[in-house]
Design an enzyme around this catalytic site. Structure first.
Site, PDB file in Angstrom:
ATOM      1  N   HIS A 129     100.086 -89.485  15.331  1.00 18.48           N
ATOM      2  CA  HIS A 129      99.474 -90.397  16.324  1.00 18.48           C
ATOM      3  C   HIS A 129      97.917 -89.976  16.120  1.00 18.48           C
ATOM      4  O   HIS A 129      97.654 -88.958  15.566  1.00 18.48           O
ATOM      5  CB  HIS A 129      99.960 -90.327  17.713  1.00 18.48           C
ATOM      6  CG  HIS A 129     101.252 -90.837  17.987  1.00 18.48           C
ATOM      7  ND1 HIS A 129     102.451 -90.257  17.776  1.00 18.48           N
ATOM      8  CD2 HIS A 129     101.389 -92.248  18.426  1.00 18.48           C
ATOM      9  CE1 HIS A 129     103.370 -91.479  18.090  1.00 18.48           C
ATOM     10  NE2 HIS A 129     102.853 -92.317  18.398  1.00 18.48           N
ATOM     11  N   LYS A 144      96.146 -89.102  21.550  1.00 22.18           N
ATOM     12  CA  LYS A 144      97.261 -88.994  22.399  1.00 22.18           C
ATOM     13  C   LYS A 144      97.514 -87.547  22.925  1.00 22.18           C
ATOM     14  O   LYS A 144      97.798 -86.548  21.882  1.00 22.18           O
ATOM     15  CB  LYS A 144      98.545 -89.661  21.447  1.00 22.18           C
ATOM     16  CG  LYS A 144      99.600 -89.707  22.116  1.00 22.18           C
ATOM     17  CD  LYS A 144     100.613 -90.403  21.349  1.00 22.18           C
ATOM     18  CE  LYS A 144     101.974 -90.523  21.700  1.00 22.18           C
ATOM     19  NZ  LYS A 144     101.978 -91.283  23.191  1.00 22.18           N
TER      20      LYS A 144
END
Length: 240
Positions: free
Chosen positions: A152, A156
């Site tokens: 990600h 995140k």
């Protein structure tokens, strides 16, 4: 189509976030053709009406118009209020809010006795299918190693991701004991690879998200099909 015989009335909760904005944009374009947004709720809306959708502050939640289903992509501290509102109005709840406390998860389960609820870490329809494939592969390859690798963007914070953990649950239901690897780099929207490794061979099941619209489309799809159903705890695969 939904169980309802008219357009499904949708409330967007967490409307100023990235997912909330994607939901409003796609809904305004008729992404699913089955629902209409009757209100958008955020902590501090900048305007009272945006593109024809009334905007409400979180403290004004009790004053929103009638709705059939709420789509919630907010924060854990805002979750209790939208859940209580749905129960009070007999409306369905589709929630992608992550990081809920155990008491909130328990409250969600209790609410499912009164309203239909669907809570998921990922609303990609492809990921829903991936979970089914992972469970079936794990059941067939019980002696193989199982690893879940997720990537990600750098902002995140949860590691591993909620989606990775959900895929791990699917693998566990098939009999596997998954291990996790989490990568945070650049602006990656989301990639999940589930790898089964045996002697001399390997199977990889991979899902790559190109943009966040796929999650918004999945949530709109789920909302249109959850409204009007019997109370219960639903999964995304139940409304595909």
């Amino acid at each position: 189509m939904s169980e309802l015989q008219r357009p499904v009335r949708v409330l967007i909760h967490g409307a100023t976030g990235r997912m909330g904005q994607a939901l409003l944009r796609l809904a305004s374009k008729g992404a699913d053709g089955e629902s209409v947004v009757v209100a958008a709720v955020s902590r501090t809306p900048g305007q009272r009406v945006v593109d024809g959708v009334p905007q409400f502050a979180a403290r004004e939640l009790n004053g929103v118009p009638e709705f059939d289903v709420a789509i919630d992509f907010s924060l854990p501290q805002a979750f209790d209020a939208i859940l209580a509102s749905c129960v009070a109005r007999g409306a369905a709840l589709v929630s992608g809010t992550t990081g809920l406390e155990p008491r909130q998860l328990e409250a969600l389960q209790e609410a499912s006795a009164r309203i239909p609820v669907l809570s998921a870490a990922n609303f990609s329809l492809g990921v829903a299918v991936l979970g089914d494939l992972v469970e079936r592969a794990a059941a067939a390859l019980r002696e193989w190693d199982c690893d879940i690798i997720e990537s990600h963007h750098v902002h995140k914070k949860d590691m591993p991701s909620g989606t990775a953990l959900a895929l791990g649950e699917s693998a566990g239901q098939g009999g596997a004991n998954p291990r996790y690897v989490a990568l945070r780099a650049g602006d990656i929207v989301g990639e999940h690879a589930v790898q089964f490794t045996g002697l001399g061979e390997r199977i990889e099941l991979i899902h790559r998200a190109g943009n966040r619209d796929i999650f918004a489309r999945g949530a709109l799809h789920a909302a249109a099909r959850l409204a009007g159903r019997e109370p219960g705890r639903y999964q995304l695969r139940d409304v595909l």
